[in-house]
Motif scaffolding. Structure first.
Motif, PDB file in Angstrom:
ATOM      1  N   UNK A  95      -3.039 -49.173  -6.803  1.00  0.00           N
ATOM      2  CA  UNK A  95      -2.467 -48.009  -6.121  1.00  0.00           C
ATOM      3  C   UNK A  95      -2.069 -48.443  -4.717  1.00  0.00           C
ATOM      4  N   UNK A  96      -0.991 -47.893  -4.192  1.00  0.00           N
ATOM      5  CA  UNK A  96      -0.624 -48.209  -2.827  1.00  0.00           C
ATOM      6  C   UNK A  96       0.082 -47.063  -2.137  1.00  0.00           C
ATOM      7  N   UNK A  97      -0.143 -46.939  -0.839  1.00  0.00           N
ATOM      8  CA  UNK A  97       0.665 -46.026  -0.018  1.00  0.00           C
ATOM      9  C   UNK A  97       1.943 -46.767   0.341  1.00  0.00           C
ATOM     10  N   UNK A  98       3.071 -46.162   0.037  1.00  0.00           N
ATOM     11  CA  UNK A  98       4.364 -46.783   0.306  1.00  0.00           C
ATOM     12  C   UNK A  98       4.788 -46.466   1.736  1.00  0.00           C
ATOM     13  N   UNK A  99       5.304 -47.462   2.419  1.00  0.00           N
ATOM     14  CA  UNK A  99       5.812 -47.248   3.776  1.00  0.00           C
ATOM     15  C   UNK A  99       7.135 -46.492   3.673  1.00  0.00           C
ATOM     16  N   UNK A 100       7.047 -45.168   3.771  1.00  0.00           N
ATOM     17  CA  UNK A 100       8.202 -44.306   3.517  1.00  0.00           C
ATOM     18  C   UNK A 100       8.007 -43.002   4.267  1.00  0.00           C
ATOM     19  N   UNK A 101       9.068 -42.333   4.725  1.00  0.00           N
ATOM     20  CA  UNK A 101       8.888 -41.093   5.491  1.00  0.00           C
ATOM     21  C   UNK A 101       8.263 -39.962   4.685  1.00  0.00           C
ATOM     22  N   UNK A 102       8.411 -39.986   3.344  1.00  0.00           N
ATOM     23  CA  UNK A 102       7.702 -39.025   2.514  1.00  0.00           C
ATOM     24  C   UNK A 102       6.397 -39.657   2.029  1.00  0.00           C
ATOM     25  N   UNK A 103       5.562 -38.862   1.384  1.00  0.00           N
ATOM     26  CA  UNK A 103       4.210 -39.307   1.028  1.00  0.00           C
ATOM     27  C   UNK A 103       4.218 -39.802  -0.419  1.00  0.00           C
ATOM     28  N   UNK A 104       4.169 -41.127  -0.582  1.00  0.00           N
ATOM     29  CA  UNK A 104       4.370 -41.752  -1.890  1.00  0.00           C
ATOM     30  C   UNK A 104       3.172 -42.632  -2.235  1.00  0.00           C
ATOM     31  N   UNK A 105       2.628 -42.412  -3.441  1.00  0.00           N
ATOM     32  CA  UNK A 105       1.599 -43.289  -3.997  1.00  0.00           C
ATOM     33  C   UNK A 105       2.267 -44.108  -5.102  1.00  0.00           C
ATOM     34  N   UNK A 106       2.183 -45.418  -4.991  1.00  0.00           N
ATOM     35  CA  UNK A 106       2.781 -46.296  -6.015  1.00  0.00           C
ATOM     36  C   UNK A 106       1.672 -46.830  -6.924  1.00  0.00           C
ATOM     37  N   UNK A 140       4.550 -32.855  -7.964  1.00  0.00           N
ATOM     38  CA  UNK A 140       4.890 -34.257  -7.738  1.00  0.00           C
ATOM     39  C   UNK A 140       6.309 -34.528  -8.198  1.00  0.00           C
ATOM     40  N   UNK A 141       7.023 -35.383  -7.470  1.00  0.00           N
ATOM     41  CA  UNK A 141       8.296 -35.963  -7.919  1.00  0.00           C
ATOM     42  C   UNK A 141       7.991 -37.382  -8.403  1.00  0.00           C
ATOM     43  N   UNK A 142       8.037 -37.644  -9.713  1.00  0.00           N
ATOM     44  CA  UNK A 142       7.700 -38.977 -10.224  1.00  0.00           C
ATOM     45  C   UNK A 142       8.941 -39.835 -10.491  1.00  0.00           C
ATOM     46  N   UNK A 143       8.811 -41.142 -10.261  1.00  0.00           N
ATOM     47  CA  UNK A 143       9.862 -42.129 -10.557  1.00  0.00           C
ATOM     48  C   UNK A 143       9.200 -43.305 -11.259  1.00  0.00           C
ATOM     49  N   UNK A 144       9.810 -43.788 -12.343  1.00  0.00           N
ATOM     50  CA  UNK A 144       9.213 -44.862 -13.146  1.00  0.00           C
ATOM     51  C   UNK A 144      10.211 -45.993 -13.331  1.00  0.00           C
ATOM     52  N   UNK A 145       9.697 -47.238 -13.234  1.00  0.00           N
ATOM     53  CA  UNK A 145      10.494 -48.437 -13.511  1.00  0.00           C
ATOM     54  C   UNK A 145       9.652 -49.383 -14.357  1.00  0.00           C
ATOM     55  N   UNK A 146      10.309 -50.239 -15.120  1.00  0.00           N
ATOM     56  CA  UNK A 146       9.627 -51.308 -15.848  1.00  0.00           C
ATOM     57  C   UNK A 146      10.114 -52.615 -15.257  1.00  0.00           C
ATOM     58  N   UNK A 147       9.232 -53.333 -14.591  1.00  0.00           N
ATOM     59  CA  UNK A 147       9.613 -54.560 -13.899  1.00  0.00           C
ATOM     60  C   UNK A 147       9.802 -55.715 -14.879  1.00  0.00           C
ATOM     61  N   UNK A 148      10.520 -56.744 -14.428  1.00  0.00           N
ATOM     62  CA  UNK A 148      10.784 -57.910 -15.278  1.00  0.00           C
ATOM     63  C   UNK A 148       9.499 -58.627 -15.697  1.00  0.00           C
ATOM     64  N   UNK A 149       8.439 -58.489 -14.890  1.00  0.00           N
ATOM     65  CA  UNK A 149       7.170 -59.144 -15.225  1.00  0.00           C
ATOM     66  C   UNK A 149       6.306 -58.304 -16.166  1.00  0.00           C
ATOM     67  N   UNK A 150       6.885 -57.196 -16.673  1.00  0.00           N
ATOM     68  CA  UNK A 150       6.155 -56.352 -17.615  1.00  0.00           C
ATOM     69  C   UNK A 150       5.314 -55.270 -16.974  1.00  0.00           C
ATOM     70  N   UNK A 151       5.351 -55.160 -15.645  1.00  0.00           N
ATOM     71  CA  UNK A 151       4.567 -54.125 -14.970  1.00  0.00           C
ATOM     72  C   UNK A 151       5.280 -52.780 -14.991  1.00  0.00           C
ATOM     73  N   UNK A 152       4.505 -51.742 -15.279  1.00  0.00           N
ATOM     74  CA  UNK A 152       4.989 -50.376 -15.078  1.00  0.00           C
ATOM     75  C   UNK A 152       4.796 -50.040 -13.605  1.00  0.00           C
ATOM     76  N   UNK A 153       5.823 -49.461 -12.999  1.00  0.00           N
ATOM     77  CA  UNK A 153       5.731 -49.052 -11.594  1.00  0.00           C
ATOM     78  C   UNK A 153       6.063 -47.571 -11.528  1.00  0.00           C
ATOM     79  N   UNK A 154       5.095 -46.796 -11.095  1.00  0.00           N
ATOM     80  CA  UNK A 154       5.240 -45.343 -11.044  1.00  0.00           C
ATOM     81  C   UNK A 154       5.082 -44.893  -9.597  1.00  0.00           C
ATOM     82  N   UNK A 155       6.135 -44.369  -9.009  1.00  0.00           N
ATOM     83  CA  UNK A 155       6.064 -43.794  -7.671  1.00  0.00           C
ATOM     84  C   UNK A 155       5.823 -42.293  -7.796  1.00  0.00           C
ATOM     85  N   UNK A 156       4.756 -41.814  -7.187  1.00  0.00           N
ATOM     86  CA  UNK A 156       4.390 -40.397  -7.228  1.00  0.00           C
ATOM     87  C   UNK A 156       4.555 -39.832  -5.823  1.00  0.00           C
TER      88      UNK A 156
END
Length: 529
Positions: free
Chosen positions: A313-324, A370-386
């Motif tokens: 889990x990570x806090x994204x450096x972004x003006x809105x409040x995003x947990x990655x 929540x506004x969710x965004x999902x990506x599938x990275x080339x290394x096989x990781x799911x990345x979900x921004x909440x």
């Protein structure tokens, strides 16, 4: 390209029809066996009994627009549309192009065949090209949009001024008010739109094609947006007219999608008014092949959950409040997103102005989503921004506490949806001419008269304070190029403030402490890199 000083005559219209049929054949819209069928359908539409029989020079066109525009003029001249307005021309445009397209089932079958033989990326490329060739995606209008990048402490924001949605003239607006309400299609996202002829208050969709896709064991559909705010802007919508709802099932569907379309991201608007999208009555997502500024923003604080060791889990450096949320374990990524949503739905922190519910007259109104965004990275990781959202209002901020505040409404008043959340401003078309006028004050090509602009009748009245501040900062002797850069930079600064207003946890020490309080409440502990 032939230009017409007046609407084409009958023989010229026949030539245009023949050239349009040839365009469709060259672009793969029409198969050889379907060519006579398509030609005859167009001849019947325009009232002809036989086609043009003369010789035509060889040509290859990249767009149907040079042929469509004069054909629309001819269609108006013979009474196919009642008025020569953009609305009615668009209705006839879609009707014409719909006659040149494969049936929806044929389109879906062709997509599947290409995906199997050439790969999914080739299949989406071809489907996207079909939408452009069919003039469903109006590239001639989209190319008029203004676009620039704006440097901020969070990276480069993307700024667009949307000119692709045609504005209705006053006569059309007056006419629309007199039309009786219609219940079909129920909304612009329903599958019933495919092939719909449209009407003055609903766009024609004969040239719309959609693809079936299974998400979470349910039937959904995939299509491209006619306005394309970013590359391959897609809409993924439920087969039934059901309201938007963010839940663990939402995350399952989003993960299913990126597994099937790994070269696309997908996300959802929030499911509450003010912080949600413009169509909350039909469950849908937005997808596409575009790297947004938020995706490139780094994680600045890392967290873990003892029950889910395979997830970061990570806090994204972004003006809105995003947990990655990130990890290769699908089940743990899904569980992490679902737990965070559940924790946020019921979370209150009065010190941070966050209340999960308000009670009034025995009714309980929810505010957290929540506004969710999902990506599938080339290394096989799911990345979900909440992205944490709250739609509460107050006396000071009746439009929303975590919504663009009133002093920003002269630039952006509309809901901050998925696209803006990710760092792409979609600003109203009115700003194009308004920014040009403001730049004229800064360059001295127009005389700055503050009292004149502050008059409520002045077209720039809403911008008066802003213009006065810009004149005080830059003066009125900039070159035209410098004046344009100054106004664009100031607009970008406004959009950054829009995002900061929409963030539930502010980028202050106090705000970030409150953010960590929530994450601790959700069972997370901060870890060192």
């Amino acid at each position: 390209m032939t230009t017409y000083a007046a609407p084409p005559n009958a023989e010229e219209a026949l030539v245009l029809i023949e050239r349009l049929v040839r365009f469709a054949r060259q672009r793969g819209m029409t198969e050889p066996l379907d060519e006579p069928y398509a030609r005859n359908a167009l001849l019947h539409l325009f009232g002809f009994d036989a086609p043009y029989e003369g010789e035509l020079p060889e040509e290859r066109l990249d767009s149907p627009i040079p042929l469509l525009e004069p054909l629309l003029d001819y269609g108006y001249s013979i009474g196919l549309i009642p008025d020569n307005t953009t609305t009615y021309r668009d209705l006839l445009d879609a009707r014409i192009m719909g006659l040149l397209m494969p049936r929806p089932s044929e389109t879906a079958a062709a997509f599947r065949r290409r995906a199997e033989t050439e790969g999914l990326m080739a299949a989406t490329d071809a489907f996207y090209r079909l939408n452009i060739d069919a003039n469903y995606i109006r590239m001639d209008r989209i190319q008029k949009n203004e676009y620039w990048l704006h440097e901020t402490p969070y990276g480069k924001l993307e700024i667009t001024i949307n000119l692709s949605k045609p504005e209705k003239d006053p006569k059309e607006i007056a006419m629309l008010k007199s039309l009786p309400p219609s219940r079909y299609p129920k909304c612009l996202l329903c599958a019933d739109n495919v092939g719909y002829a449209g009407r003055a208050d609903h766009p024609a969709r004969q040239n719309l094609r959609v693809l079936p896709v299974t998400l979470g064991g349910e039937q959904w559909f995939f299509q491209y947006s006619p306005y394309v705010y970013y590359n391959e802007h897609s809409i993924v919508f439920h087969s039934e007219h059901v309201p938007m709802q963010i839940s663990s099932a939402t995350f399952e569907r989003l993960l299913d999608f990126v597994e099937q379309f790994p070269h696309y991201f997908i996300g959802s608007n929030a499911d509450l008014p003010i912080v949600g999208g413009s169509i909350l009555n039909h469950d849908h997502f937005q997808a596409g092949r575009h790297t947004f500024p938020m995706e490139e923003a780094p994680v600045e604080a890392l967290f873990a959950h003892p029950d889910l060791p395979d997830v970061r889990y990570g806090i994204v450096k972004w003006p809105m409040s995003v947990v990655r949320v990130a990890g290769t374990n699908r089940e743990q990524a899904l569980e992490a997103a679902s737990r965070l949503l559940d924790a946020w739905r019921g979370y209150s922190d009065a010190e941070a102005d966050i209340l999960a519910y308000t009670e009034r007259n025995g009714a309980r109104t929810p505010h957290n989503t929540i506004t969710p965004i999902v990506r599938l990275r080339d290394n096989g990781e799911y990345e979900i921004d909440l992205v944490l959202r709250n739609n509460r209002t107050s006396e000071e901020h009746p439009d929303g506490i975590f919504h663009p505040h009133r002093e920003l409404h002269h630039v952006k008043k509309e809901n901050i949806g998925l696209i803006e959340v990710m760092g792409l401003a979609v600003l109203p078309g009115r700003l194009k001419s308004q920014l040009e006028q403001i730049a004229a004050y800064l360059s001295g090509s127009a005389v700055w008269n503050e009292s004149e602009v502050r008059d409520a009748a002045h077209p720039l009245h809403a911008h008066a304070d802003w213009i006065a501040a810009l004149v005080a900062e830059w003066g009125t002797a900039l070159s035209p190029e410098e004046a344009l850069r100054a106004t664009r930079s100031a607009t970008g600064d406004k959009f950054l403030r829009v995002l900061e207003d929409a963030g539930v946890y502010k980028r202050t020490e106090e705000g970030q402490r409150a953010f960590r309080r929530f994450l601790a409440h959700a069972g997370l502990r901060e870890v060192l890199y």
